[in-house]
Structure formats: structure tokens, C-alpha cells
Design a protein around this motif. Structure first.
Motif, PDB file in Angstrom:
ATOM      1  N   ASP A  39       0.826  -1.210   0.000  1.00  0.00           N
ATOM      2  CA  ASP A  39       0.000   0.000   0.000  1.00  0.00           C
ATOM      3  C   ASP A  39       0.860   1.260   0.000  1.00  0.00           C
ATOM      4  OD1 ASP A  39      -2.416  -1.387  -0.050  1.00  0.00           O
ATOM      5  OD2 ASP A  39      -2.437  -1.579   2.145  1.00  0.00           O
ATOM      6  N   VAL A  40       1.911   1.269   0.784  1.00  0.00           N
ATOM      7  CA  VAL A  40       2.824   2.418   0.825  1.00  0.00           C
ATOM      8  C   VAL A  40       3.549   2.553  -0.514  1.00  0.00           C
ATOM      9  CG1 VAL A  40       4.908   3.336   1.906  1.00  0.00           C
ATOM     10  CG2 VAL A  40       3.094   2.348   3.315  1.00  0.00           C
ATOM     11  N   LEU A  41       3.964   1.439  -1.067  1.00  0.00           N
ATOM     12  CA  LEU A  41       4.644   1.447  -2.365  1.00  0.00           C
ATOM     13  C   LEU A  41       3.724   1.998  -3.453  1.00  0.00           C
ATOM     14  CD1 LEU A  41       7.128   0.609  -4.026  1.00  0.00           C
ATOM     15  CD2 LEU A  41       6.065  -1.630  -4.272  1.00  0.00           C
ATOM     16  N   ASN A  42       2.500   1.525  -3.508  1.00  0.00           N
ATOM     17  CA  ASN A  42       1.529   1.994  -4.491  1.00  0.00           C
ATOM     18  C   ASN A  42       1.256   3.487  -4.324  1.00  0.00           C
ATOM     19  OD1 ASN A  42      -0.395   1.713  -6.609  1.00  0.00           O
ATOM     20  ND2 ASN A  42      -2.009   1.620  -5.076  1.00  0.00           N
ATOM     21  N   HIS A  43       1.099   3.927  -3.086  1.00  0.00           N
ATOM     22  CA  HIS A  43       0.846   5.346  -2.809  1.00  0.00           C
ATOM     23  C   HIS A  43       2.011   6.202  -3.315  1.00  0.00           C
ATOM     24  CE1 HIS A  43      -0.634   8.886  -0.738  1.00  0.00           C
ATOM     25  NE2 HIS A  43       0.572   9.045  -0.221  1.00  0.00           N
ATOM     26  N   GLY A  44       3.229   5.756  -3.067  1.00  0.00           N
ATOM     27  CA  GLY A  44       4.399   6.507  -3.514  1.00  0.00           C
ATOM     28  C   GLY A  44       4.491   6.596  -5.022  1.00  0.00           C
ATOM     29  N   LEU A  45       4.166   5.501  -5.716  1.00  0.00           N
ATOM     30  CA  LEU A  45       4.211   5.516  -7.177  1.00  0.00           C
ATOM     31  C   LEU A  45       3.130   6.419  -7.765  1.00  0.00           C
ATOM     32  CD1 LEU A  45       4.879   1.773  -7.989  1.00  0.00           C
ATOM     33  CD2 LEU A  45       6.446   3.695  -8.284  1.00  0.00           C
ATOM     34  N   ARG A  46       1.990   6.480  -7.135  1.00  0.00           N
ATOM     35  CA  ARG A  46       0.897   7.314  -7.650  1.00  0.00           C
ATOM     36  C   ARG A  46       1.120   8.802  -7.405  1.00  0.00           C
ATOM     37  NH1 ARG A  46      -3.747   4.700  -9.187  1.00  0.00           N
ATOM     38  NH2 ARG A  46      -3.683   2.457  -8.880  1.00  0.00           N
ATOM     39  N   ARG A  47       2.118   9.146  -6.589  1.00  0.00           N
ATOM     40  CA  ARG A  47       2.410  10.553  -6.329  1.00  0.00           C
ATOM     41  C   ARG A  47       3.221  11.195  -7.448  1.00  0.00           C
ATOM     42  NH1 ARG A  47       1.596  12.933  -1.708  1.00  0.00           N
ATOM     43  NH2 ARG A  47       3.505  14.143  -1.841  1.00  0.00           N
ATOM     44  N   THR A  48       3.679  10.392  -8.400  1.00  0.00           N
ATOM     45  CA  THR A  48       4.406  10.917  -9.551  1.00  0.00           C
ATOM     46  C   THR A  48       3.462  10.912 -10.745  1.00  0.00           C
ATOM     47  OG1 THR A  48       6.478  10.023  -8.729  1.00  0.00           O
ATOM     48  CG2 THR A  48       6.404  10.607 -11.052  1.00  0.00           C
ATOM     49  N   LEU A  49       3.215  12.075 -11.287  1.00  0.00           N
ATOM     50  CA  LEU A  49       2.310  12.214 -12.421  1.00  0.00           C
ATOM     51  C   LEU A  49       3.105  12.369 -13.709  1.00  0.00           C
ATOM     52  CD1 LEU A  49      -0.158  14.793 -10.874  1.00  0.00           C
ATOM     53  CD2 LEU A  49      -0.363  12.331 -10.896  1.00  0.00           C
ATOM     54  N   ARG A  50       2.530  11.976 -14.807  1.00  0.00           N
ATOM     55  CA  ARG A  50       3.161  12.148 -16.105  1.00  0.00           C
ATOM     56  C   ARG A  50       2.455  13.282 -16.826  1.00  0.00           C
ATOM     57  NH1 ARG A  50       2.155   8.601 -20.686  1.00  0.00           N
ATOM     58  NH2 ARG A  50       3.283   9.641 -22.319  1.00  0.00           N
ATOM     59  N   ASN A  51       3.202  14.293 -17.211  1.00  0.00           N
ATOM     60  CA  ASN A  51       2.625  15.467 -17.832  1.00  0.00           C
ATOM     61  C   ASN A  51       3.388  15.763 -19.123  1.00  0.00           C
ATOM     62  OD1 ASN A  51       1.303  17.819 -18.351  1.00  0.00           O
ATOM     63  ND2 ASN A  51       2.402  19.023 -16.842  1.00  0.00           N
ATOM     64  N   ARG A  52       2.828  15.337 -20.253  1.00  0.00           N
ATOM     65  CA  ARG A  52       3.446  15.578 -21.563  1.00  0.00           C
ATOM     66  C   ARG A  52       4.887  15.082 -21.619  1.00  0.00           C
ATOM     67  NH1 ARG A  52       1.069  21.375 -21.562  1.00  0.00           N
ATOM     68  NH2 ARG A  52      -1.069  20.901 -22.079  1.00  0.00           N
ATOM     69  N   GLY A  53       5.100  13.879 -21.113  1.00  0.00           N
ATOM     70  CA  GLY A  53       6.421  13.282 -21.186  1.00  0.00           C
ATOM     71  C   GLY A  53       7.343  13.639 -20.052  1.00  0.00           C
ATOM     72  N   GLU A  54       6.922  14.536 -19.177  1.00  0.00           N
ATOM     73  CA  GLU A  54       7.757  14.919 -18.044  1.00  0.00           C
ATOM     74  C   GLU A  54       7.156  14.352 -16.765  1.00  0.00           C
ATOM     75  OE1 GLU A  54       8.026  19.140 -17.965  1.00  0.00           O
ATOM     76  OE2 GLU A  54       8.659  19.271 -20.042  1.00  0.00           O
ATOM     77  N   TYR A  55       8.009  14.135 -15.792  1.00  0.00           N
ATOM     78  CA  TYR A  55       7.550  13.653 -14.501  1.00  0.00           C
ATOM     79  C   TYR A  55       7.343  14.850 -13.591  1.00  0.00           C
ATOM     80  CZ  TYR A  55       9.418   9.426 -16.484  1.00  0.00           C
ATOM     81  OH  TYR A  55       9.683   8.378 -17.320  1.00  0.00           O
ATOM     82  N   VAL A  56       6.175  14.942 -13.003  1.00  0.00           N
ATOM     83  CA  VAL A  56       5.842  16.086 -12.169  1.00  0.00           C
ATOM     84  C   VAL A  56       5.239  15.577 -10.866  1.00  0.00           C
ATOM     85  CG1 VAL A  56       4.478  18.192 -12.025  1.00  0.00           C
ATOM     86  CG2 VAL A  56       5.342  17.446 -14.229  1.00  0.00           C
ATOM     87  N   ARG A  57       5.738  16.086  -9.765  1.00  0.00           N
ATOM     88  CA  ARG A  57       5.142  15.754  -8.469  1.00  0.00           C
ATOM     89  C   ARG A  57       3.966  16.702  -8.232  1.00  0.00           C
ATOM     90  NH1 ARG A  57       7.801  11.726  -6.584  1.00  0.00           N
ATOM     91  NH2 ARG A  57      10.038  11.574  -6.827  1.00  0.00           N
ATOM     92  N   PRO A  58       2.861  16.188  -7.691  1.00  0.00           N
ATOM     93  CA  PRO A  58       1.677  17.021  -7.486  1.00  0.00           C
ATOM     94  C   PRO A  58       1.967  18.293  -6.690  1.00  0.00           C
ATOM     95  CG  PRO A  58       1.108  14.738  -7.160  1.00  0.00           C
ATOM     96  CD  PRO A  58       2.594  14.799  -7.340  1.00  0.00           C
ATOM     97  N   ILE A  59       2.850  18.232  -5.716  1.00  0.00           N
ATOM     98  CA  ILE A  59       3.140  19.421  -4.917  1.00  0.00           C
ATOM     99  C   ILE A  59       3.781  20.510  -5.780  1.00  0.00           C
ATOM    100  CG2 ILE A  59       5.409  18.718  -4.093  1.00  0.00           C
ATOM    101  CD1 ILE A  59       2.709  20.444  -1.981  1.00  0.00           C
ATOM    102  N   GLU A  60       4.545  20.108  -6.784  1.00  0.00           N
ATOM    103  CA  GLU A  60       5.136  21.075  -7.706  1.00  0.00           C
ATOM    104  C   GLU A  60       4.060  21.753  -8.548  1.00  0.00           C
ATOM    105  OE1 GLU A  60       7.929  18.716  -9.830  1.00  0.00           O
ATOM    106  OE2 GLU A  60       9.330  18.617  -8.154  1.00  0.00           O
ATOM    107  N   LEU A  61       3.036  21.007  -8.945  1.00  0.00           N
ATOM    108  CA  LEU A  61       1.926  21.594  -9.688  1.00  0.00           C
ATOM    109  C   LEU A  61       1.177  22.612  -8.831  1.00  0.00           C
ATOM    110  CD1 LEU A  61       0.483  18.451 -11.504  1.00  0.00           C
ATOM    111  CD2 LEU A  61       1.894  20.271 -12.479  1.00  0.00           C
TER     112      LEU A  61
END
Length: 70
Positions: A39-61
Motif C-alpha cells: 500500500d505504501v509502495l503503491n501510494h508513492g508511485l501514484r504521487r508521480t504524475l506524467r505530464n506531456r512526457g515529463e515527470y511532475v510531483r503534485p506538490i510542484e503543480l
């Protein structure tokens, strides 16, 4: 162990390979799959979003959004 993912999209394949790399690292760091909290692993992976080929963390958005509002 893990097999290579298959897809027709090179950008999607790159993203999937990056996720597989992170999974291998996190599982090894936890001491193996039996000792890993999925569950922790899945949560961590879902915190990285893909935005037009770039990796973006939600907090950065959020930070970008707040910066444009001022």
C-alpha cells in the motif's frame, strides 16, 4: 524477476521502465517483496504524475498554480 513491459508508445514505455526501476529499488530497499508494504509502495508511485512526457510531483503543480495566482 520482472519482464520488460510492452507498448507501441516510446514515451509510455519509458515511463513504464522508470516505474519498474523504482519498484525494483523500493522492494530491494525494504528487504524483499514479502517485507514490502504494498500500500505504501503503491501510494508513492501514484504521487508521480506524467505530464506531456515529463515527470511532475503534485506538490510542484500546486506551487506553480499558486505562483501564477499572485
Amino acid at each position: 524477476m520482472f519482464s520488460s513491459p510492452k507498448t507501441a508508445s516510446r514515451s509510455t514505455l519509458g515511463f513504464m521502465n522508470e516505474m519498474a526501476f523504482k519498484l525494483r529499488y523500493f522492494i530491494a530497499d525494504a528487504g524483499g517483496l514479502r517485507r514490502c508494504d504494498i500500500d505504501v509502495l503503491n501510494h508513492g508511485l501514484r504521487r508521480t504524475l506524467r505530464n506531456r512526457g515529463e515527470y511532475v510531483r503534485p506538490i510542484e503543480l500546486v506551487a506553480q498554480h499558486l505562483a501564477t495566482r499572485t
